[in-house]
Design a protein around this motif. Structure first.
Motif, PDB file in Angstrom:
ATOM      1  N   THR A  51       0.832  -1.191   0.000  1.00 46.62           N
ATOM      2  CA  THR A  51       0.000   0.000   0.000  1.00 46.62           C
ATOM      3  C   THR A  51       0.871   1.247   0.000  1.00 46.62           C
ATOM      4  OG1 THR A  51      -0.116   0.085   2.394  1.00 46.62           O
ATOM      5  CG2 THR A  51      -1.823  -1.187   1.257  1.00 46.62           C
ATOM      6  N   GLU A  52       0.318   2.303  -0.607  1.00 46.26           N
ATOM      7  CA  GLU A  52       1.042   3.573  -0.611  1.00 46.26           C
ATOM      8  C   GLU A  52       0.984   4.183   0.785  1.00 46.26           C
ATOM      9  OE1 GLU A  52      -0.231   6.418  -3.493  1.00 46.26           O
ATOM     10  OE2 GLU A  52       0.572   5.275  -5.159  1.00 46.26           O
ATOM     11  N   PRO A  53       2.050   4.869   1.199  1.00 47.80           N
ATOM     12  CA  PRO A  53       2.001   5.544   2.498  1.00 47.80           C
ATOM     13  C   PRO A  53       0.967   6.668   2.460  1.00 47.80           C
ATOM     14  CG  PRO A  53       3.979   6.165   1.285  1.00 47.80           C
ATOM     15  CD  PRO A  53       3.290   5.089   0.487  1.00 47.80           C
ATOM     16  N   THR A  54       0.495   7.074   3.633  1.00 47.54           N
ATOM     17  CA  THR A  54      -0.435   8.201   3.682  1.00 47.54           C
ATOM     18  C   THR A  54       0.282   9.451   3.190  1.00 47.54           C
ATOM     19  OG1 THR A  54       0.160   8.864   5.915  1.00 47.54           O
ATOM     20  CG2 THR A  54      -1.615   7.194   5.684  1.00 47.54           C
ATOM     21  N   ILE A  55      -0.498  10.438   2.770  1.00 48.30           N
ATOM     22  CA  ILE A  55       0.097  11.687   2.301  1.00 48.30           C
ATOM     23  C   ILE A  55       0.889  12.353   3.418  1.00 48.30           C
ATOM     24  CG2 ILE A  55      -1.979  13.065   2.723  1.00 48.30           C
ATOM     25  CD1 ILE A  55       0.414  13.597  -0.223  1.00 48.30           C
ATOM     26  N   ALA A  56       0.397  12.262   4.671  1.00 44.51           N
ATOM     27  CA  ALA A  56       1.123  12.869   5.802  1.00 44.51           C
ATOM     28  C   ALA A  56       2.477  12.185   5.998  1.00 44.51           C
ATOM     29  CB  ALA A  56       0.284  12.787   7.074  1.00 44.51           C
ATOM     30  N   THR A 111       4.193  10.554   3.677  1.00 45.42           N
ATOM     31  CA  THR A 111       5.019  10.886   2.520  1.00 45.42           C
ATOM     32  C   THR A 111       5.640  12.271   2.689  1.00 45.42           C
ATOM     33  OG1 THR A 111       3.697   9.504   1.047  1.00 45.42           O
ATOM     34  CG2 THR A 111       4.982  11.268   0.018  1.00 45.42           C
ATOM     35  N   ASN A 163      -2.129  18.674   8.474  1.00 41.87           N
ATOM     36  CA  ASN A 163      -2.665  18.620   7.125  1.00 41.87           C
ATOM     37  C   ASN A 163      -2.276  19.920   6.418  1.00 41.87           C
ATOM     38  OD1 ASN A 163      -4.119  17.835   4.901  1.00 41.87           O
ATOM     39  ND2 ASN A 163      -6.096  18.436   5.751  1.00 41.87           N
ATOM     40  N   ASP A 206      -8.551   9.664  -7.063  1.00 41.71           N
ATOM     41  CA  ASP A 206      -7.538   9.129  -6.156  1.00 41.71           C
ATOM     42  C   ASP A 206      -6.252   9.938  -6.304  1.00 41.71           C
ATOM     43  OD1 ASP A 206      -9.302   7.194  -5.349  1.00 41.71           O
ATOM     44  OD2 ASP A 206      -8.426   5.605  -6.574  1.00 41.71           O
ATOM     45  N   PRO A 217      -2.574  11.720  -4.283  1.00 36.05           N
ATOM     46  CA  PRO A 217      -2.330  12.691  -3.201  1.00 36.05           C
ATOM     47  C   PRO A 217      -2.999  14.026  -3.511  1.00 36.05           C
ATOM     48  CG  PRO A 217      -0.331  12.336  -4.483  1.00 36.05           C
ATOM     49  CD  PRO A 217      -1.362  11.382  -5.009  1.00 36.05           C
TER      50      PRO A 217
END
Length: 184
Positions: free
Chosen positions: A2-7, A9, A48, A83, A85
């Motif tokens: 899975t891709e890491p969360t935007i936070a 990243t 955020n 979908d 970021p």
């Protein structure tokens, strides 16, 4: 995988780029014009950040915005509509979604922008010699350097220097465009 969360990243990218630049948390916060506590939270994966905060950090680090939000890229990558970021603006109903970042050699980024009427997004100057290329896909968009804006309809293309203050304004509901940023 899975891709890491935007936070996560953003946190990893900020730490990496700040350390690469050899500057302290305090110095980066000063250069970007943000509070040290805010930067500390971002590097911890908390918070955020707005698109404006991330642009300021990118300029202060002399890196493209995409380097702060782009997760590691697998061999095949598909981003479905809606979908990816998504970074929102503090100024208006605007979302920028990074769909592809250039490599360190190419320095080209591709974004899908969604903007709703009601306010103007005032973008500060980006890294020196950057260039923006915009194609409107739906709606109507007013964009360009401050004082030299142009109205674009679906299918229209415009390009301008990204290293000067510029604006984006939706003139119709459901406006979205593809933005290609070049960073020499």
């Amino acid at each position: 995988m899975t891709e890491p969360t935007i936070a996560a990243t953003i946190a990893a990218a900020l730490r990496h780029e700040r350390e690469r630049a050899g500057i302290s948390l305090t110095e980066l916060a000063r250069r970007a014009g943000i509070a040290k506590s805010t930067l500390s939270q971002l590097e911890s994966g908390v918070g955020n950040p707005s698109v404006e905060t991330l642009w300021s950090l990118g300029v202060a680090l002399d890196v493209p915005f995409s380097r702060l939000v782009e997760p590691p890229v697998p061999a095949l990558r598909v981003i479905r509509a809606g979908d990816g970021p998504r970074i929102k603006s503090d100024q208006l109903d605007y979302t920028g979604t990074l769909v592809a970042a250039g490599s360190r050699a190419v320095r080209r980024d591709i974004y899908v922008m969604t903007i709703e009427p009601g306010a103007v997004r005032h973008a500060e100057a980006h890294t020196p010699r950057s260039v923006e290329h915009i194609v409107v896909a739906a709606g109507r968009l007013r964009t360009g350097p401050a004082g030299e804006t142009v109205d674009l309809d679906p299918g229209d293309y415009a390009t301008f220097a990204g290293d000067v203050p510029h604006t984006y304004e939706a003139l119709a509901p459901g406006t979205f465009a593809v933005l290609v940023m070049e960073h020499p």
